[in-house]
Design a protein around this motif. Structure first.
Motif, PDB file in Angstrom:
ATOM      1  N   SER A 113      29.712 -31.741  29.475  1.00 60.71           N
ATOM      2  CA  SER A 113      28.917 -32.883  28.976  1.00 60.71           C
ATOM      3  C   SER A 113      28.813 -33.940  30.069  1.00 60.71           C
ATOM      4  CB  SER A 113      29.524 -33.471  27.699  1.00 60.71           C
ATOM      5  OG  SER A 113      29.450 -32.541  26.643  1.00 60.71           O
ATOM      6  N   SER A 154      25.192 -41.153  24.242  1.00 58.86           N
ATOM      7  CA  SER A 154      25.153 -40.001  25.153  1.00 58.86           C
ATOM      8  C   SER A 154      24.818 -40.377  26.591  1.00 58.86           C
ATOM      9  CB  SER A 154      24.185 -38.923  24.634  1.00 58.86           C
ATOM     10  OG  SER A 154      24.680 -38.362  23.433  1.00 58.86           O
ATOM     11  N   THR A 157      27.397 -36.606  27.345  1.00 53.60           N
ATOM     12  CA  THR A 157      26.148 -36.162  26.707  1.00 53.60           C
ATOM     13  C   THR A 157      26.467 -35.490  25.369  1.00 53.60           C
ATOM     14  OG1 THR A 157      26.217 -34.134  28.046  1.00 53.60           O
ATOM     15  CG2 THR A 157      24.820 -35.920  28.829  1.00 53.60           C
ATOM     16  N   ASN A 158      27.035 -36.249  24.446  1.00 48.52           N
ATOM     17  CA  ASN A 158      27.458 -35.686  23.162  1.00 48.52           C
ATOM     18  C   ASN A 158      26.313 -35.062  22.385  1.00 48.52           C
ATOM     19  OD1 ASN A 158      29.904 -36.739  23.922  1.00 48.52           O
ATOM     20  ND2 ASN A 158      30.317 -37.742  21.958  1.00 48.52           N
ATOM     21  N   LEU A 159      25.136 -35.653  22.460  1.00 51.56           N
ATOM     22  CA  LEU A 159      23.974 -35.115  21.747  1.00 51.56           C
ATOM     23  C   LEU A 159      23.051 -34.324  22.668  1.00 51.56           C
ATOM     24  CD1 LEU A 159      23.200 -38.045  19.283  1.00 51.56           C
ATOM     25  CD2 LEU A 159      24.498 -35.951  18.880  1.00 51.56           C
ATOM     26  N   PRO A 180      28.382 -30.290  24.946  1.00 56.25           N
ATOM     27  CA  PRO A 180      27.698 -31.193  24.018  1.00 56.25           C
ATOM     28  C   PRO A 180      27.997 -30.795  22.573  1.00 56.25           C
ATOM     29  CG  PRO A 180      26.215 -30.534  25.784  1.00 56.25           C
ATOM     30  CD  PRO A 180      27.449 -29.695  25.931  1.00 56.25           C
ATOM     31  N   THR A 199      21.471 -42.579  17.614  1.00 56.52           N
ATOM     32  CA  THR A 199      22.621 -41.679  17.619  1.00 56.52           C
ATOM     33  C   THR A 199      23.232 -41.587  16.229  1.00 56.52           C
ATOM     34  OG1 THR A 199      23.152 -41.994  19.961  1.00 56.52           O
ATOM     35  CG2 THR A 199      24.973 -41.399  18.508  1.00 56.52           C
ATOM     36  N   LYS A 224      30.339 -43.895  26.645  1.00 61.15           N
ATOM     37  CA  LYS A 224      29.915 -42.494  26.685  1.00 61.15           C
ATOM     38  C   LYS A 224      29.120 -42.027  25.458  1.00 61.15           C
ATOM     39  CE  LYS A 224      33.747 -41.218  29.795  1.00 61.15           C
ATOM     40  NZ  LYS A 224      33.094 -40.758  31.012  1.00 61.15           N
ATOM     41  N   GLY A 225      29.816 -41.521  24.432  1.00 60.24           N
ATOM     42  CA  GLY A 225      29.139 -40.891  23.306  1.00 60.24           C
ATOM     43  C   GLY A 225      28.358 -41.808  22.403  1.00 60.24           C
ATOM     44  N   ASN A 247      17.604 -35.141  24.778  1.00 62.31           N
ATOM     45  CA  ASN A 247      17.420 -35.145  23.333  1.00 62.31           C
ATOM     46  C   ASN A 247      16.152 -35.926  23.005  1.00 62.31           C
ATOM     47  OD1 ASN A 247      17.652 -36.155  20.506  1.00 62.31           O
ATOM     48  ND2 ASN A 247      19.595 -35.046  20.567  1.00 62.31           N
ATOM     49  N   ARG A 274      33.582 -36.540  19.355  1.00 57.77           N
ATOM     50  CA  ARG A 274      34.152 -35.562  20.288  1.00 57.77           C
ATOM     51  C   ARG A 274      35.301 -34.774  19.663  1.00 57.77           C
ATOM     52  NH1 ARG A 274      32.526 -32.425  23.903  1.00 57.77           N
ATOM     53  NH2 ARG A 274      31.057 -34.097  24.430  1.00 57.77           N
TER      54      ARG A 274
END
Length: 439
Positions: free
Chosen positions: A44, A271, A49-51, A411, A313, A267-268, A55, A246
């Motif tokens: 990630s 993302s 880049t959690n999503l 991700p 998000t 971060k998340g 995106n 996460r």
């Protein structure tokens, strides 16, 4: 046109000894370089880049916000920033009700420490040896890992303690429960010997990230909460890496039924599409500044474009049931596959993790638990781990290789097929690495 490398100064690098890969496109869980090579991203990037990459909903949210209000100074109220703060406060554990926005995780930790110091009237902060909190002055001093060494201590009011690490217990524990008991005894003694009435805060990554995906043993965070309450100390939970899904919860502390006074994030939250971080605080901390100006701020705090992506998000998490799919894939695919790898490869000493955040700790000998490479290994000493990372990359997979660990952080939107393909590549790389096993 000159080469980009002629003018860009890269972080954490000797400039004449690197050859950065040029990335030209990305989508979902993959990135593509200038030569057309495609890589499955189990990092990630820097675990943000959690999503996923590109995106479309996040990109559209940024475009829509730019059309409405592209930028405004932080002293002004705007609807998008207000909405995101409200959504974060609603999602956070009870009592965490207010949000101060920053541009990064390091800044979030800097400001959390500053808030704790003003709130308590004390200066000292305790942090764990196995930790990373950022590269700004206080955040770097709080960091316990080797990247701090060259920077020295930039904040004189920082002390250290050993956090729990059941597999390599500094307390010679025989069980997770014993690790909790002994780690808390050690922390309390550290507090007493440092002078409890001098300590403003204890800062700890809820799940230690870069330094090993160290999941706290049962009861440790509850015990930390109790110690902080006993001695009037603020607990800062650093969730820059593990917040926003996460670990299978919106905030990692939810896994452990304990609530900090301050929780840092970045971060998340969106993302990484536009830089954003922040500090979530209790009403008690917020009220310290009810009639006293908080002496800090940032030019781009709560940038509308970043907050627009943050609001979207939350909508994506809700509508696409992201937390449900993270936990389902973790339970059905990731954990069973990693346990199978451990049964197959003697070089794996331990498997640990939560959600979409896992580590394989590699050893020369399972009985002695001798690490595959020494602590802070460089050059030839680190060759076995470097070879594993290179083998994965050659096969089209990016993984985090740090210390004697392979860390897995795809991700949260990764597909089952991608998960299985990436895990198969790791399997093959470990087969090659088996030559280094000496047990």
């Amino acid at each position: 046109m000159t080469e980009t490398n002629d003018h860009v100064f890269y972080s954490w690098s000797a400039q004449d000894e690197i050859n950065p890969v040029e990335i030209v496109s990305s989508e979902g869980s993959t990135i593509t370089d200038a030569d057309g090579n495609t890589f499955l991203d189990f990092t990630s990037q820097l675990v943000f880049t959690n999503l996923g990459h590109q995106n479309p909903r996040l990109i559209q949210a940024i475009k829509d916000q730019a059309d409405k209000l592209a930028v405004i100074a932080p002293a002004y109220k705007n609807a998008t920033r207000t909405e995101l703060a409200g959504r974060i406060a609603d999602a956070a554990p009870g009592g965490l009700n207010y949000v101060f926005f920053t541009n990064s995780g390091a800044e979030a930790n800097e400001h959390a420490v500053r808030m704790a110091r003003f709130h308590t009237g004390r200066k000292k902060v305790l942090s764990a040896y196995r930790s990373y909190h950022g590269a700004t002055a206080t955040a770097m001093t709080l960091t316990g890992e080797p990247r701090r060494w060259a920077n020295d201590n930039l904040d004189a009011h920082v002390g250290r303690f050993f956090g729990p690490y059941s597999y390599r217990s500094p307390f010679h524990s025989d069980s997770p429960e014993q690790e909790t008991e002994r780690a808390l005894e050690h922390l309390e003694q550290s507090i007493i010997l440092e002078g409890a009435d001098t300590i403003a805060a204890v800062i700890l990554e809820t799940v230690v990230g870069t330094n090993g995906v160290l999941v706290p043993p049962p009861g440790y965070l509850k015990g930390l909460r109790e110690l902080c309450d006993t001695y009037g100390i603020v607990w800062i939970a650093d969730e820059v890496m593990v917040g926003f899904g996460r670990t299978g919860k919106m905030f990692a502390v939810e896994n452990f039924d304990a609530t900090p006074d301050l929780l840092t994030f970045a971060k998340g939250v969106n993302s990484g599409y536009v830089p954003l971080g922040g500090v979530i605080m209790t009403t008690d901390v917020r009220n310290t500044f009810a009639h006293r100006a908080y002496p800090g701020g940032l030019t781009y705090s709560g940038h509308p474009l970043a907050c627009g992506a943050g609001v979207e998000t939350f909508k994506i998490f809700e509508e696409e049931k992201i937390l449900d799919r993270v936990n389902e894939l973790a339970d059905r695919v990731i954990q069973p596959a990693l346990v199978e790898l451990a049964a197959k490869h003697d070089i794996i000493g331990e498997v640990r993790g939560l959600g979409m955040f896992w580590a394989l700790e590699l050893v020369k000998n399972r009985e002695t638990r001798e690490p595959l490479v020494p602590f802070a290994a460089k050059g030839e000493d680190n060759a076995p781990m470097a070879a594993i990372g290179a083998a994965c990359k050659k096969a089209g997979l990016l993984v985090i290789v740090g210390g004697n660990r392979i860390q897995i952080a795809p991700p949260l939107t990764v597909s089952e097929e991608e998960l299985r393909r990436g895990l198969q590549i790791i399997d093959e790389a470990l087969t090659e690495a088996g030559q280094h096993y000496e047990g």
